[in-house]
Design a protein around this motif. Structure first.
Motif, PDB file in Angstrom:
ATOM      1  N   VAL A 137       9.338 149.421  16.880  1.00  0.00           N
ATOM      2  CA  VAL A 137      10.479 150.336  17.011  1.00  0.00           C
ATOM      3  C   VAL A 137      11.785 149.597  16.725  1.00  0.00           C
ATOM      4  N   ILE A 138      11.941 148.407  17.257  1.00  0.00           N
ATOM      5  CA  ILE A 138      13.168 147.630  17.044  1.00  0.00           C
ATOM      6  C   ILE A 138      13.327 147.267  15.572  1.00  0.00           C
ATOM      7  N   LEU A 139      12.242 146.879  14.914  1.00  0.00           N
ATOM      8  CA  LEU A 139      12.333 146.555  13.491  1.00  0.00           C
ATOM      9  C   LEU A 139      12.663 147.789  12.665  1.00  0.00           C
ATOM     10  N   GLY A 140      12.156 148.954  13.064  1.00  0.00           N
ATOM     11  CA  GLY A 140      12.502 150.199  12.379  1.00  0.00           C
ATOM     12  C   GLY A 140      13.976 150.528  12.539  1.00  0.00           C
ATOM     13  N   ILE A 141      14.518 150.309  13.726  1.00  0.00           N
ATOM     14  CA  ILE A 141      15.943 150.528  13.966  1.00  0.00           C
ATOM     15  C   ILE A 141      16.775 149.568  13.122  1.00  0.00           C
ATOM     16  N   MET A 142      16.343 148.324  13.060  1.00  0.00           N
ATOM     17  CA  MET A 142      17.062 147.347  12.240  1.00  0.00           C
ATOM     18  C   MET A 142      17.047 147.744  10.765  1.00  0.00           C
ATOM     19  N   THR A 188      16.474 140.912  16.756  1.00  0.00           N
ATOM     20  CA  THR A 188      15.187 140.228  16.642  1.00  0.00           C
ATOM     21  C   THR A 188      14.907 139.342  17.849  1.00  0.00           C
ATOM     22  N   LEU A 189      15.931 139.000  18.603  1.00  0.00           N
ATOM     23  CA  LEU A 189      15.734 138.186  19.800  1.00  0.00           C
ATOM     24  C   LEU A 189      15.173 138.984  20.970  1.00  0.00           C
ATOM     25  N   VAL A 190      15.353 140.292  20.951  1.00  0.00           N
ATOM     26  CA  VAL A 190      14.901 141.128  22.073  1.00  0.00           C
ATOM     27  C   VAL A 190      13.388 141.028  22.270  1.00  0.00           C
ATOM     28  N   PRO A 191      12.548 141.221  21.228  1.00  0.00           N
ATOM     29  CA  PRO A 191      11.104 141.059  21.456  1.00  0.00           C
ATOM     30  C   PRO A 191      10.715 139.641  21.840  1.00  0.00           C
ATOM     31  N   PHE A 192      11.376 138.661  21.258  1.00  0.00           N
ATOM     32  CA  PHE A 192      11.085 137.268  21.579  1.00  0.00           C
ATOM     33  C   PHE A 192      11.320 136.992  23.056  1.00  0.00           C
ATOM     34  N   TRP A 195       5.060 145.553  24.178  1.00  0.00           N
ATOM     35  CA  TRP A 195       5.989 144.832  23.318  1.00  0.00           C
ATOM     36  C   TRP A 195       5.573 144.880  21.853  1.00  0.00           C
ATOM     37  N   VAL A 196       4.300 145.041  21.565  1.00  0.00           N
ATOM     38  CA  VAL A 196       3.887 145.229  20.168  1.00  0.00           C
ATOM     39  C   VAL A 196       4.486 146.524  19.635  1.00  0.00           C
TER      40      VAL A 196
END
Length: 66
Positions: A48-53, A8-12, A42-43
């Protein structure tokens, strides 16, 4: 804390951390100023990152009974 929550820090960091470095109009990417392209990218990447998580989180496995 689980390691997948670190994602979750990656998009931030990508949005707020690098924004001062990409705050410019030129070059245009797909007809958008670079800053607008950066935020739009980044949106999509955040989704994509949240889907992976979601896929990696063991609490979301089918058949688990708690």
């Amino acid at each position: 804390m689980k390691m997948i929550y670190i994602l979750t820090l990656v998009p931030f960091i990508g949005i707020l951390g690098f924004l001062p470095f990409v705050n410019r109009i030129e070059p245009y990417v797909w007809g958008l100023p670079f800053n607008m392209f950066w935020m739009s990218m980044w949106v999509v990447l955040t989704s994509v990152i949240l889907g992976i998580m979601y896929k990696l989180d063991p609490r979301n496995r089918e058949g688990d009974q708690e």
